[in-house]
Design an enzyme around this catalytic site. Structure first.
Site, PDB file in Angstrom:
ATOM      1  N   SER A 145       0.829  -1.122  -0.033  1.00  0.00           N
ATOM      2  CA  SER A 145      -0.149  -0.069  -0.101  1.00  0.00           C
ATOM      3  C   SER A 145       0.881   1.396   0.071  1.00  0.00           C
ATOM      4  O   SER A 145       1.755   1.586  -1.055  1.00  0.00           O
ATOM      5  CB  SER A 145      -0.953  -0.044   1.275  1.00  0.00           C
ATOM      6  OG  SER A 145      -2.046   1.069   1.033  1.00  0.00           O
ATOM      7  N   GLU A 239     -10.393  -4.113  -5.279  1.00  0.00           N
ATOM      8  CA  GLU A 239     -10.020  -2.896  -4.599  1.00  0.00           C
ATOM      9  C   GLU A 239      -9.960  -1.622  -5.434  1.00  0.00           C
ATOM     10  O   GLU A 239      -9.818  -1.419  -6.348  1.00  0.00           O
ATOM     11  CB  GLU A 239      -8.585  -3.351  -3.852  1.00  0.00           C
ATOM     12  CG  GLU A 239      -7.406  -3.407  -4.863  1.00  0.00           C
ATOM     13  CD  GLU A 239      -6.107  -3.448  -3.917  1.00  0.00           C
ATOM     14  OE1 GLU A 239      -5.822  -2.707  -3.240  1.00  0.00           O
ATOM     15  OE2 GLU A 239      -5.490  -4.624  -4.271  1.00  0.00           O
ATOM     16  N   HIS A 269      -7.580  -5.807   0.024  1.00  0.00           N
ATOM     17  CA  HIS A 269      -6.393  -4.929  -0.138  1.00  0.00           C
ATOM     18  C   HIS A 269      -5.242  -5.549   0.681  1.00  0.00           C
ATOM     19  O   HIS A 269      -5.419  -6.118   1.775  1.00  0.00           O
ATOM     20  CB  HIS A 269      -6.664  -3.486   0.179  1.00  0.00           C
ATOM     21  CG  HIS A 269      -5.613  -2.712   0.432  1.00  0.00           C
ATOM     22  ND1 HIS A 269      -4.856  -2.222  -0.973  1.00  0.00           N
ATOM     23  CD2 HIS A 269      -4.932  -1.915   1.065  1.00  0.00           C
ATOM     24  CE1 HIS A 269      -4.034  -1.263  -0.572  1.00  0.00           C
ATOM     25  NE2 HIS A 269      -3.895  -1.164   0.727  1.00  0.00           N
TER      26      HIS A 269
END
Length: 302
Positions: A145, A239, A269
């Site tokens: 991320s 996502e 995610h």
């Protein structure tokens, strides 16, 4: 189709994490909540060592680590929360499966330390590892991320400074576009098990402060990606950050970078960071470990 375990995990996350206004929550509450889910101690075959000196973080070392095989790991959490502790279930598992030593960096976070503090800390950590005698050819940089975006920002910084490139890059659902222009932010808002669009839009502001959202070190999607090392990217088709990976893959290939995009269906995610929760997570840990092993061989293919 996702496994039953993955389906149930998605449902739990939608009912808990996604239901909270995380873009409005205090950083300390987010950090404490993430750390509370961490394993109490490493599994058999992995050792933990805290580093609190020139850089801060933790070594997660496989007892059977291949000599010199190193991973610099940059955790996710929107540049606001997360830590080596919160992501240790993944780094422990990855260290063991890849027979590696993983240094999980405890970088400075927003809002106390907005962009580019995290990038500066990542650069300092890479230079520290090189100074400690780590061979860049046997080193992979990885992140999930925000940590995936930070990985790319670090690679761009390495190139700009003329430092030797690492052997590879591992990206889990990387956040590459803080200008938040991806179509999947709208298309996947209902299907995403963790995020609403507003969480991403407001989260970007929290990290950027007054910085340009298209500055390459904040949003590597807008950088010159030529010369980056071989890259493995994981993303879920459901996502909101899907397009941060698909567009990144297109730009990497166009820049001549050897890159592979693994797209899974209906998973959460950064699903690989949840080993033991559902089978798809450990499957991806195995794939990531195989990539690290291949990229850190004595004579890794170019």
């Amino acid at each position: 189709m996702p496994s039953v375990q993955a389906f149930l995990f998605n449902w739990i996350m939608k009912a808990t994490f996604k239901s909270k206004p995380i873009h409005l929550m205090e950083a300390k509450a987010l950090r404490d909540g993430a750390d509370a889910l961490a394993p109490k101690q490493p599994p058999a075959g992995v050792a933990r060592e805290v580093v609190d000196g020139a850089v801060q973080g933790e070594w997660h070392r496989a007892e059977k680590a291949e000599l010199g095989r190193t991973v610099l790991y940059l955790h996710g959490g929107g540049y606001v929360f997360g830590s080596p502790k919160s992501h240790s279930a993944f780094t422990y598992a990855l260290a063991k499966e890849a027979c590696a030593e993983i240094f999980s960096l405890d970088y400075r976070m927003a809002p106390e330390h907005p962009f580019p503090a995290a990038v500066d800390d990542a650069v300092a950590a890479y230079e520290w590892l090189l100074g400690e005698g780590r061979d860049p050819a046997k080193l992979v940089i990885g992140g999930d991320s925000a940590g995936g975006g930070l990985t790319l920002a670090l690679l761009l910084s390495i190139k700009a400074r003329g430092l030797p490139m690492p052997g590879g890059a591992l990206l889990l659902s990387p956040w590459t576009d803080l200008a938040t222009t991806g179509a999947s932010l709208d298309e996947n808002e209902k299907s995403d098990a963790m995020f609403k669009k507003v969480y991403i839009v407001e989260g970007a502001k929290r990290y950027l402060a007054a910085a340009d959202p298209k500055a390459p070190l904040a949003s590597p999607l807008y950088g010159d990606l030529a010369g980056l090392p071989p890259t493995l990217i994981f993303v879920s088709n459901s996502e909101v950050l899907r397009d941060d990976s698909t567009r990144l893959q297109e730009k990497l290939v166009a820049a001549g970078v050897q890159s592979k995009l693994v797209t899974e269906k209906g998973l959460i995610h950064v699903w690989p960071i949840f080993p033991g929760r559902f089978p798809e997570a450990m499957k991806s840990v195995h794939e990531a470990a195989a990539f690290i092993t291949e990229r850190t061989k004595a004579e890794a293919p170019k």
